[in-house]
Design a protein around this motif. Structure first.
Motif, PDB file in Angstrom:
ATOM      1  N   ALA A  31       4.857  10.379   4.347  1.00  0.00           N
ATOM      2  CA  ALA A  31       4.421   9.057   4.794  1.00  0.00           C
ATOM      3  C   ALA A  31       3.111   9.141   5.558  1.00  0.00           C
ATOM      4  O   ALA A  31       2.214   8.303   5.371  1.00  0.00           O
ATOM      5  CB  ALA A  31       5.500   8.421   5.669  1.00  0.00           C
ATOM      6  N   LEU A  35      -0.460   7.389   4.574  1.00  0.00           N
ATOM      7  CA  LEU A  35      -1.240   6.535   5.471  1.00  0.00           C
ATOM      8  C   LEU A  35      -2.669   7.041   5.625  1.00  0.00           C
ATOM      9  O   LEU A  35      -3.606   6.243   5.738  1.00  0.00           O
ATOM     10  CB  LEU A  35      -0.575   6.478   6.846  1.00  0.00           C
ATOM     11  CG  LEU A  35       0.602   5.534   6.996  1.00  0.00           C
ATOM     12  CD1 LEU A  35       1.145   5.604   8.412  1.00  0.00           C
ATOM     13  CD2 LEU A  35       0.211   4.111   6.659  1.00  0.00           C
ATOM     14  N   ARG A  43      -0.499   3.481   1.106  1.00  0.00           N
ATOM     15  CA  ARG A  43       0.180   2.705   2.153  1.00  0.00           C
ATOM     16  C   ARG A  43       1.538   2.207   1.683  1.00  0.00           C
ATOM     17  O   ARG A  43       2.499   2.194   2.454  1.00  0.00           O
ATOM     18  CB  ARG A  43      -0.687   1.531   2.579  1.00  0.00           C
ATOM     19  CG  ARG A  43      -1.896   1.952   3.355  1.00  0.00           C
ATOM     20  CD  ARG A  43      -2.708   0.764   3.789  1.00  0.00           C
ATOM     21  NE  ARG A  43      -3.926   1.212   4.428  1.00  0.00           N
ATOM     22  CZ  ARG A  43      -4.978   0.448   4.589  1.00  0.00           C
ATOM     23  NH1 ARG A  43      -4.959  -0.784   4.143  1.00  0.00           N
ATOM     24  NH2 ARG A  43      -6.044   0.922   5.183  1.00  0.00           N
ATOM     25  N   ALA A  44       1.619   1.802   0.431  1.00  0.00           N
ATOM     26  CA  ALA A  44       2.900   1.348  -0.109  1.00  0.00           C
ATOM     27  C   ALA A  44       3.901   2.508  -0.169  1.00  0.00           C
ATOM     28  O   ALA A  44       5.078   2.349   0.181  1.00  0.00           O
ATOM     29  CB  ALA A  44       2.710   0.752  -1.501  1.00  0.00           C
ATOM     30  N   ALA A  46       3.799   5.125   1.742  1.00  0.00           N
ATOM     31  CA  ALA A  46       4.132   5.443   3.131  1.00  0.00           C
ATOM     32  C   ALA A  46       5.188   4.488   3.665  1.00  0.00           C
ATOM     33  O   ALA A  46       6.107   4.900   4.369  1.00  0.00           O
ATOM     34  CB  ALA A  46       2.882   5.385   3.999  1.00  0.00           C
ATOM     35  N   GLY A  47       5.066   3.227   3.320  1.00  0.00           N
ATOM     36  CA  GLY A  47       6.074   2.261   3.747  1.00  0.00           C
ATOM     37  C   GLY A  47       7.442   2.584   3.184  1.00  0.00           C
ATOM     38  O   GLY A  47       8.457   2.496   3.889  1.00  0.00           O
ATOM     39  N   LEU A  48       7.474   2.979   1.934  1.00  0.00           N
ATOM     40  CA  LEU A  48       8.741   3.373   1.314  1.00  0.00           C
ATOM     41  C   LEU A  48       9.314   4.615   1.996  1.00  0.00           C
ATOM     42  O   LEU A  48      10.517   4.682   2.265  1.00  0.00           O
ATOM     43  CB  LEU A  48       8.537   3.621  -0.176  1.00  0.00           C
ATOM     44  CG  LEU A  48       9.764   4.011  -0.972  1.00  0.00           C
ATOM     45  CD1 LEU A  48      10.770   2.869  -0.987  1.00  0.00           C
ATOM     46  CD2 LEU A  48       9.378   4.379  -2.388  1.00  0.00           C
ATOM     47  N   CYS A  49       8.451   5.576   2.291  1.00  0.00           N
ATOM     48  CA  CYS A  49       8.919   6.786   2.976  1.00  0.00           C
ATOM     49  C   CYS A  49       9.447   6.470   4.372  1.00  0.00           C
ATOM     50  O   CYS A  49      10.466   7.013   4.802  1.00  0.00           O
ATOM     51  CB  CYS A  49       7.797   7.810   3.066  1.00  0.00           C
ATOM     52  SG  CYS A  49       7.372   8.580   1.494  1.00  0.00           S
ATOM     53  N   PHE A  50       8.761   5.571   5.083  1.00  0.00           N
ATOM     54  CA  PHE A  50       9.235   5.186   6.409  1.00  0.00           C
ATOM     55  C   PHE A  50      10.581   4.467   6.328  1.00  0.00           C
ATOM     56  O   PHE A  50      11.433   4.631   7.203  1.00  0.00           O
ATOM     57  CB  PHE A  50       8.205   4.316   7.124  1.00  0.00           C
ATOM     58  CG  PHE A  50       7.030   5.086   7.669  1.00  0.00           C
ATOM     59  CD1 PHE A  50       7.204   6.278   8.347  1.00  0.00           C
ATOM     60  CD2 PHE A  50       5.749   4.615   7.507  1.00  0.00           C
ATOM     61  CE1 PHE A  50       6.132   6.987   8.851  1.00  0.00           C
ATOM     62  CE2 PHE A  50       4.658   5.307   8.004  1.00  0.00           C
ATOM     63  CZ  PHE A  50       4.853   6.497   8.688  1.00  0.00           C
ATOM     64  N   LEU A  51      10.792   3.684   5.278  1.00  0.00           N
ATOM     65  CA  LEU A  51      12.096   3.041   5.097  1.00  0.00           C
ATOM     66  C   LEU A  51      13.196   4.068   4.845  1.00  0.00           C
ATOM     67  O   LEU A  51      14.315   3.921   5.355  1.00  0.00           O
ATOM     68  CB  LEU A  51      12.038   2.036   3.950  1.00  0.00           C
ATOM     69  CG  LEU A  51      11.335   0.723   4.239  1.00  0.00           C
ATOM     70  CD1 LEU A  51      11.268  -0.135   2.971  1.00  0.00           C
ATOM     71  CD2 LEU A  51      12.050  -0.034   5.334  1.00  0.00           C
TER      72      LEU A  51
END
Length: 67
Positions: A31, A35, A43-44, A46-51
């Motif tokens: 993630a 970023l 970024r998308a 990274a958002g999935l990884c953060f979820l």
């Protein structure tokens, strides 16, 4: 073989903790790489990884507090 220690259960707990611990760290680092790329796809991702990391944290807390 010791009758007091269930080695099969111990092996399962060890394997699950290693996969969850190292796996979440690896996903979090992916993630951060996403970023730092600055692209929309990064970024998308990274958002999935953060979820995924947040879901792992919630699952761990749920297991400790409820289970």
């Amino acid at each position: 073989m010791n009758g007091y220690i269930d080695l099969d259960a111990l092996w399962k707990v060890l394997l699950a903790s290693l996969l969850a611990g190292a796996g979440l760290v690896a996903v979090f680092s992916l993630a951060l790489v996403g970023l730092s790329s600055g692209r929309a796809a990064g970024r998308a991702g990274a958002g999935l990884c953060f979820l995924v990391v947040a879901a792992g944290i919630v699952l761990g807390l749920h297991t400790m507090l409820v289970g």
